[in-house]
Scaffold this motif. Sequence first.
Motif: not given
Length: 273
Positions: A53-60, A64-67, A94-96, A102-104
């Motif tokens: 999931a973290f890698e998915e967030a990092e790739l964007g 966010i809800g699904e991740i 924050l990762i995304y 960027g998170a905001q």
Amino acid sequence: MTCLQIPAAERAQLAMMLEVCAYPKPGNVDRCHDYPDTRLEHFLASTIFARSAFEEAELGTGRIGEIIKHAVRDTNCHLGGNTHFGAFILLIPLIYGKDIHGAQKAIEKTDTSDAVAFYKAFAMTSVRMNAADELDVNDPHTLTLIRDRGMTLLDIMQHSAASDMVAREWVTGFRLSRRGADILKETGPGRQAIVRTFLTLLATEPDTFIIKKHGAGVAQEIMNSARDVLDGKRSAEDLDGECISRGINPGSIADILIASLFIALGERWSWDY
């Protein structure tokens, strides 16, 4: 390799690991004691299985809800119950977004699908809610209510902010997470800085997980006790023993500490001493 060079997904895992291993953090699972149903190994397992999931967030590449839902699903792989739901709520944006700014921006773009996915993730956990909450995760009508109102995930966090300090971070620009990162960097490297940061946050903010389980009076009592530890009037080990014996768990502060660690690690704070 400096912590700044570590990929965000690995930095998030490192933050989760460092938080749970630091001792003593009064009332929480750590390297020296477990809960009856949740052990250190359960937290470490979640740290490992959250990687996808973290890698998915990092790739964007996802929402966010699904991740967040994927992180909860992937870490429901043990019998220790919820370990990091609050941390996922903070870490994934924050990762995304790469950083707080960027998170905001990312959370401002959440929509109703994110809110629905988040509530489905919530239903997979045993996280406490206020008994009178209109958006009750246990009520099937809640998803219909969210869709009918067109609520975004940011709307959900705004709805919960008054009674949940993790949700409040979304609304206040990760205020406490930022403060915790600054304390870590000011205090110095290593485990003692983590403990000091935990106690400082605990001494200044009523933990909303304690409030939900034990009431505002107990949360204030623990705040005062944490101040006594910082002032040298009692030991952290003594407060830890009291919290464990009374079943008091400052779980929301622990979640925010993980986000603080993630931020500080990205700003060259050293855990390795």
